[in-house]
Design a protein around this motif. Structure first.
Motif, PDB file in Angstrom:
ATOM      1  N   SER A  38       0.818  -1.210   0.000  1.00  0.00           N
ATOM      2  CA  SER A  38       0.000   0.000   0.000  1.00  0.00           C
ATOM      3  C   SER A  38       0.851   1.259   0.000  1.00  0.00           C
ATOM      4  O   SER A  38       0.507   2.256  -0.632  1.00  0.00           O
ATOM      5  CB  SER A  38      -0.831   0.032   1.277  1.00  0.00           C
ATOM      6  N   HIS A  91      -2.459   3.480   5.241  1.00  0.00           N
ATOM      7  CA  HIS A  91      -1.335   2.559   5.037  1.00  0.00           C
ATOM      8  C   HIS A  91      -0.120   3.201   4.396  1.00  0.00           C
ATOM      9  O   HIS A  91       0.903   2.536   4.201  1.00  0.00           O
ATOM     10  CB  HIS A  91      -1.797   1.351   4.222  1.00  0.00           C
ATOM     11  N   LYS A 116      -3.416   8.605   3.248  1.00  0.00           N
ATOM     12  CA  LYS A 116      -4.037   7.266   3.288  1.00  0.00           C
ATOM     13  C   LYS A 116      -3.403   6.456   4.428  1.00  0.00           C
ATOM     14  O   LYS A 116      -2.173   6.416   4.544  1.00  0.00           O
ATOM     15  CB  LYS A 116      -3.782   6.599   1.930  1.00  0.00           C
ATOM     16  N   GLY A 137      -6.936   6.373   9.648  1.00  0.00           N
ATOM     17  CA  GLY A 137      -6.943   4.996  10.154  1.00  0.00           C
ATOM     18  C   GLY A 137      -8.204   4.280   9.734  1.00  0.00           C
ATOM     19  O   GLY A 137      -8.171   3.257   9.071  1.00  0.00           O
ATOM     20  N   VAL A 145     -10.805   4.118   7.276  1.00  0.00           N
ATOM     21  CA  VAL A 145     -10.768   4.695   5.932  1.00  0.00           C
ATOM     22  C   VAL A 145     -12.016   5.533   5.631  1.00  0.00           C
ATOM     23  O   VAL A 145     -13.106   5.237   6.115  1.00  0.00           O
ATOM     24  CB  VAL A 145     -10.553   3.621   4.832  1.00  0.00           C
ATOM     25  N   GLY A 158      -7.172   5.958  -1.039  1.00  0.00           N
ATOM     26  CA  GLY A 158      -7.108   4.644  -1.678  1.00  0.00           C
ATOM     27  C   GLY A 158      -8.325   4.453  -2.562  1.00  0.00           C
ATOM     28  O   GLY A 158      -9.401   4.985  -2.259  1.00  0.00           O
ATOM     29  N   ASP A 159      -8.176   3.705  -3.652  1.00  0.00           N
ATOM     30  CA  ASP A 159      -9.347   3.578  -4.539  1.00  0.00           C
ATOM     31  C   ASP A 159     -10.480   2.817  -3.854  1.00  0.00           C
ATOM     32  O   ASP A 159     -11.649   3.170  -3.992  1.00  0.00           O
ATOM     33  CB  ASP A 159      -8.997   2.975  -5.909  1.00  0.00           C
ATOM     34  N   ALA A 160     -10.147   1.796  -3.057  1.00  0.00           N
ATOM     35  CA  ALA A 160     -11.217   1.079  -2.360  1.00  0.00           C
ATOM     36  C   ALA A 160     -11.779   1.910  -1.200  1.00  0.00           C
ATOM     37  O   ALA A 160     -12.890   1.668  -0.733  1.00  0.00           O
ATOM     38  CB  ALA A 160     -10.714  -0.264  -1.858  1.00  0.00           C
ATOM     39  N   GLU A 161     -11.024   2.876  -0.769  1.00  0.00           N
ATOM     40  CA  GLU A 161     -11.494   3.776   0.298  1.00  0.00           C
ATOM     41  C   GLU A 161     -12.780   4.482  -0.148  1.00  0.00           C
ATOM     42  O   GLU A 161     -13.636   4.830   0.664  1.00  0.00           O
ATOM     43  CB  GLU A 161     -10.389   4.793   0.610  1.00  0.00           C
ATOM     44  N   GLN A 221      -6.700  -2.145  -6.603  1.00  0.00           N
ATOM     45  CA  GLN A 221      -6.715  -3.233  -5.628  1.00  0.00           C
ATOM     46  C   GLN A 221      -7.255  -2.721  -4.301  1.00  0.00           C
ATOM     47  O   GLN A 221      -7.001  -1.574  -3.919  1.00  0.00           O
ATOM     48  CB  GLN A 221      -5.296  -3.750  -5.379  1.00  0.00           C
ATOM     49  N   ASN A 241      -4.824   2.038  -7.754  1.00  0.00           N
ATOM     50  CA  ASN A 241      -4.039   0.813  -7.985  1.00  0.00           C
ATOM     51  C   ASN A 241      -4.945  -0.378  -8.294  1.00  0.00           C
ATOM     52  O   ASN A 241      -4.482  -1.490  -8.475  1.00  0.00           O
ATOM     53  CB  ASN A 241      -3.100   0.520  -6.803  1.00  0.00           C
ATOM     54  N   GLU A 273     -16.455   3.850   0.947  1.00  0.00           N
ATOM     55  CA  GLU A 273     -17.056   4.357   2.187  1.00  0.00           C
ATOM     56  C   GLU A 273     -18.068   5.465   1.881  1.00  0.00           C
ATOM     57  O   GLU A 273     -17.726   6.497   1.303  1.00  0.00           O
ATOM     58  CB  GLU A 273     -15.984   4.907   3.143  1.00  0.00           C
ATOM     59  N   LYS A 280      -0.007  -1.370  -7.034  1.00  0.00           N
ATOM     60  CA  LYS A 280       0.154  -1.633  -5.598  1.00  0.00           C
ATOM     61  C   LYS A 280       1.426  -2.463  -5.398  1.00  0.00           C
ATOM     62  O   LYS A 280       1.601  -3.501  -6.031  1.00  0.00           O
ATOM     63  CB  LYS A 280      -1.088  -2.372  -5.084  1.00  0.00           C
TER      64      LYS A 280
HETATM   65  C1  LIG Z   1     -13.451   1.772   8.131  1.00  0.00           C
HETATM   66  C2  LIG Z   1     -12.391   0.763   7.811  1.00  0.00           C
HETATM   67  N1  LIG Z   1     -12.751  -0.469   7.406  1.00  0.00           N
HETATM   68  C3  LIG Z   1     -11.803  -1.400   7.112  1.00  0.00           C
HETATM   69  C4  LIG Z   1     -10.475  -1.101   7.219  1.00  0.00           C
HETATM   70  C5  LIG Z   1      -9.435  -2.172   6.906  1.00  0.00           C
HETATM   71  N2  LIG Z   1      -8.740  -1.814   5.638  1.00  0.00           N
HETATM   72  C6  LIG Z   1      -7.586  -1.164   5.675  1.00  0.00           C
HETATM   73  S1  LIG Z   1      -6.994  -0.829   4.145  1.00  0.00           S
HETATM   74  C7  LIG Z   1      -8.281  -1.596   3.388  1.00  0.00           C
HETATM   75  C8  LIG Z   1      -8.332  -1.676   1.900  1.00  0.00           C
HETATM   76  C9  LIG Z   1      -7.864  -0.429   1.301  1.00  0.00           C
HETATM   77  O1  LIG Z   1      -7.814  -0.476  -0.086  1.00  0.00           O
HETATM   78  P1  LIG Z   1      -7.432   0.852  -0.856  1.00  0.00           P
HETATM   79  O2  LIG Z   1      -8.156   1.989  -0.256  1.00  0.00           O
HETATM   80  O3  LIG Z   1      -7.631   0.609  -2.291  1.00  0.00           O
HETATM   81  O4  LIG Z   1      -5.919   1.058  -0.482  1.00  0.00           O
HETATM   82  P2  LIG Z   1      -4.649   0.296  -1.070  1.00  0.00           P
HETATM   83  O5  LIG Z   1      -4.181  -0.592   0.033  1.00  0.00           O
HETATM   84  O6  LIG Z   1      -5.026  -0.418  -2.298  1.00  0.00           O
HETATM   85  O7  LIG Z   1      -3.683   1.340  -1.367  1.00  0.00           O
HETATM   86  C10 LIG Z   1      -9.166  -2.081   4.344  1.00  0.00           C
HETATM   87  C11 LIG Z   1     -10.419  -2.811   4.023  1.00  0.00           C
HETATM   88  C12 LIG Z   1     -10.140   0.203   7.667  1.00  0.00           C
HETATM   89  N3  LIG Z   1      -8.879   0.594   7.841  1.00  0.00           N
HETATM   90  N4  LIG Z   1     -11.106   1.109   7.922  1.00  0.00           N
END
Ligand SMILES: Cc1ncc(C[n+]2csc(CCOP(=O)(O)OP(=O)(O)O)c2C)c(N)n1
Ligand SMILES: [Mg+2]
Length: 795
Positions: free
Chosen positions: A44, A71, A69, A118, A120, A156-159, A189, A187, A162, A320
């Motif tokens: 990440s 991570h 982000k 923390g 996301v 983060g793209d998966a962020e 992912q 990324n 939310e 990633k």
């Molecule tokens: C509210 C919340 N739910 C779950 C998590 C656990 N979690 C940390 S990173 C992540 C995935 C993140 O993916 P992305 O945003 O795409 O970041 P990448 O690691 O790909 O850079 C998850 C589910 C968290 N930190 N916060």
């Protein structure tokens, strides 16, 4: 500029190395016998290494603020290390006790984290509301000696899954958001998997719909040059059509795999085979990995071109785990490099064993030039980033006029209305906000006086059309109320932003937010986030409990008093009477401004450290007590409890109550007075503070401070051990049940455990067992003696 790019390339390499080494050190090398090896950082972080290098070393200015982000924390700490703001010791202790934090923390890290992250999604929205806060502050004529900053989120793209991000987006559009960048680390992912195809198109449309500029950085400069070669257009088409999982898989597999795949799919199409053949495997991999988010020239150009105050979303294609052996692998989220992989990486980076932490080890540019470059980095030019603001003087007493029979919610409205009447600095610094419940939480009076905030003035059409209305709904840059849509997440993130203004803008605000008590749960993670960042505000939750009677179970809160007790950074109160509320509010406006002080030995509470405040109020009109407010009573109200009727030395039973059921508790004491000796009545204004003081005093005694006594211990000092305690509140009974443990008394906690329903107050109090009769029955059960004559048979 050429020189700059060369230095940035070196720093990009160094940042990736330092972050990877920090993680590797924490997971493999440091003495660590708890077996807790958690990844979720390496891949990440690497994904954002280039983007953050470009931002921190070239683009950001001192006035800009960033939510990183979660991570990407190791990359952030590595950058701060190179800028001289982070220590090697803390990097070596990353994820350890007192080390650099796993996720950037304003309060726990030392390297000037602008916003904690923390959970996301929350940091992202925080930047949007911080931008609105900056507009608010400047529109009121404050902080104009500082340049206007830009609030930047690395997302983060998966962020973006939310929902709170989209709630914020809509609010930003309504409020005319400016000066905000969201940079999406695309990324493709998430934690578990590869994201859906074509998400970027959805994002692009969405952001444009909300008035944002969208900049897509898909191809890096190497790719763009290659596309101009003969056959290049075919390569571009292939890239565009390549599904996300396949692209990721090929990134992971490397140059030979790219060659096979490209030859299979487009190799027979004339010119393009030459384009592929003339590159070595490594060159081919470099070309295919050269996505926009890993290309310094493209990033710098895009960031520098966005030289305006428009909200802008950058969708940056990235890989990633970029630059690491796990790059692109779908399982890489928690991936850690093995010892052997790290050894290969170390050699490739030219880092000698024992020199892993040397800032310029393995770089080809002479250290003096890098030093000179770092010394001139604009972001670090203005010294400490966490600002201070003087405290605003708060009146020692607030004394609103109130009716003989009234509710705490009405009292709250009257108090704020009174404050709004005065032309004082205190009144000017107050900013109120509410998610579409301004009127129904009694903020209307204050808003009538002080107006609504908007950067552009907007008249109240009802007023201009001369249609009578109770509320004056006029917007102007001087207004002091920010009206939000219904989303409670937005309320708490806005309170978080307003409540950090002293630190972010160097200008103090006194934020007061209102909502219905049950909907605290709706914004709870954002409330927790605001407290974690040490934002300062007062949240007024009203109405509350089954006392809402006719509104029914969907609007009646049960668990909130326990949230108030358990939430760190939040002092919770539930007064019964308006004079108590006035004392608590005067205290609260000072408390939210305190910082840095020591724990007080008087009550074992952190009054000098400060925090935020939660007031749980009610719409139930109750008969007020006519009394003079003494200094002693004032102090006890703030400390959490006082005797409304002090028990005698032979007391058989005590009733301890909180909040709007005060009349039931008083009635119950009257009903049993003839049949139980010396009945005591304890008014608990803050179960939270009473409990916190008790816990802290015990801890102090265990550490040898034998004389430490908390407020509740002093209150109970003369209560005999055989005395029973009946506790009662319109909320979960566990809130006060612990009172029995203070002096070893039997306790019977009454309260609400099951969802409420519609009914009259009498119906509901009887049904849930918190009426006077239930209190008397409980007293009879735990304080044996002759039958209590007034006890009616319970239904
Ligand atoms: C509210 C919340 N739910 C779950 C998590 C656990 N979690 C940390 S990173 C992540 C995935 C993140 O993916 P992305 O945003 O795409 O970041 P990448 O690691 O790909 O850079 C998850 C589910 C968290 N930190 N916060
Ligand atoms: Mg991702």
């Amino acid at each position: 500029m050429t020189d700059d790019i060369a230095a940035l390339r070196e720093l990009e390499k160094k940042v990736l190395w330092l972050a990877s080494w920090t993680i590797h050190n924490a997971n493999h090398l440091r003495e660590n016998d708890d077996g807790l090896k958690v990844g979720g950082h390496q891949a990440s972080s690497a994904s954002l290494a280039t983007i953050m290098t470009a931002l921190y070393f070239a683009v950001l200015r001192p006035q800009d603020r960033v939510a990183v982000k979660p991570h990407a924390s190791p990359i952030f700490h590595a950058i701060q290390y190179l800028l001289g703001k982070q220590t090697r010791e803390r990097l070596e202790a990353f994820r350890g006790y007192k080390g650099a934090q796993s996720y950037p923390s304003r309060t726990k890290d030392v390297d000037d984290v602008d916003f904690s992250t923390g959970s996301v999604g929350l940091g992202v929205a925080q930047t949007l509301f911080s931008s609105l806060t900056q507009d608010y502050v400047r529109a009121h004529g404050w902080g104009l000696d500082r340049p206007e900053g830009r609030m930047v989120a690395l997302v983060g793209d998966a962020e973006l899954d939310e929902g709170n991000i989209f709630e914020a987006l809509l609010e930003g559009w309504k409020q005319g958001l400016r000066n905000c960048w969201w940079i999406i680390d695309y990324n493709r992912q998430s934690l578990d998997a590869v994201v859906r195809e074509g998400l970027w198109e959805r994002y692009e449309q969405l952001f444009k719909n909300f008035g944002w500029d969208v900049v897509i950085l898909k191809y890096g400069s190497l790719q763009q040059t290659a596309f101009k070669e003969p056959g290049g257009e075919k390569l571009r088409q292939w890239i565009d059509n390549c599904p996300n999982p396949l692209y990721s898989a090929l990134v992971f597999a490397g140059g030979a795999a790219w060659r096979n795949r490209l030859n299979d799919e487009i190799g027979n199409q004339g010119d393009v085979s030459l384009l592929i053949d003339k590159r070595s495997d490594d060159q081919l991999a470099t070309l295919m990995n050269n996505l926009g988010g890993h290309d310094l020239p493209s990033l710098l150009e895009a960031f520098h071109n966005a030289d305006n105050d428009r909200p802008t979303c950058f969708i940056c294609y990235t890989v990633k785990g970029f630059g690491l052996p796990m790059a692109g692998h779908k399982d890489n989220h928690a991936g850690l490099m093995t010892l052997a992989q790290m050894e290969t990486f170390r050699q490739a980076m030219g880092v000698r064993p024992g020199h892993e932490w040397d800032p310029f080890e393995g770089l080809s540019m002479p250290p003096e030039r890098l030093h000179t470059f770092l010394d001139r980095v604009p972001f670090a030019a203005a010294g400490a980033r966490l600002l201070q603001a003087p405290q605003i003087e708060v009146p020692a007493e607030l004394r609103p006029a109130f009716q003989a029979v009234t509710s705490t919610q009405t009292g709250f409205g009257a108090l704020l209305n009174d404050i709004g009447r005065a032309d004082s600095e205190f009144a000017r610094r107050i900013v109120t906000t509410s998610p579409d419940v301004t009127v129904s939480t009694n903020l209307g009076g204050f808003v009538n006086r002080r107006g609504l905030f908007a950067r552009q003035a907007m008249a109240d059409t009802f007023k201009s059309e001369r249609i009578p209305s109770t509320f004056n709904w006029e917007f102007s840059p001087k207004g002091q109320h920010i009206e939000l849509g219904i989303a409670e997440m937005n309320l708490f993130i806005l309170l978080s932003a307003l409540g950090l203004s002293h630190s972010i803008n160097g200008e103090r605000l006194l934020p007061v937010g209102t909502l219905y008590d049950p909907f605290i749960a709706r914004g709870l993670d954002a409330l927790n986030y605001a407290c974690y960042q040490d934002a300062r505000f007062i949240v007024v939750a009203t109405p509350s409990g089954i006392t809402l009677a006719g509104e029914g179970g969907a609007h009646q809160s049960i668990a909130e008093p326990l949230i108030g007790m358990a939430q760190d950074g939040l002092a919770s109160f539930e007064p019964a009477y308006v004079d108590e509320l006035a004392v608590i509010m005067a205290w609260a406006f000072a408390y939210i401004q305190k910082s840095g002080g020591e724990m007080s030995e008087r009550n074992w509470l952190r009054d000098e450290t400060g925090g935020s405040v939660y007031l749980r109020l009610s719409t139930r009109p109750i008969e007020q007590i006519s009394r003079a407010m003494t200094q002693e009573l004032r102090q006890q109200i703030v400390d959490g409890a006082y005797w409304l009727r002090k028990p005698g030395p032979n007391s058989q039973v005590i009733v301890a109550y909180t909040g709007a059921i005060a009349p039931e508790a008083i009635a119950a004491v009257g009903l049993m007075a003839e049949d139980r000796r010396d009945v005591g009545l304890l008014a608990v204004t803050s179960a939270d503070r009473l409990n916190a003081g008790w816990t802290a005093a015990q801890r102090a005694r265990e550490r040898g401070l034998v004389h430490a006594r908390s407020h509740v211990e002093r209150l109970f000092a003369d209560v005999p051990a055989h005395c029973g305690i009946v506790t009662v509140l319109d909320g979960h009974p566990a809130t006060l049940a612990w009172l029995g443990a203070v002096g070893g008394n039997r306790v019977r906690p009454l309260g609400v455990e099951h969802f409420g329903q519609t009914g009259s107050l009498a119906d509901l109090y009887r049904h849930y067992g918190i009426d006077a009769n239930a209190i008397v029955a409980a007293a009879q059960a735990i304080a044996p003696g002759r039958p209590i004559r007034h006890l009616k048979a319970l239904p």
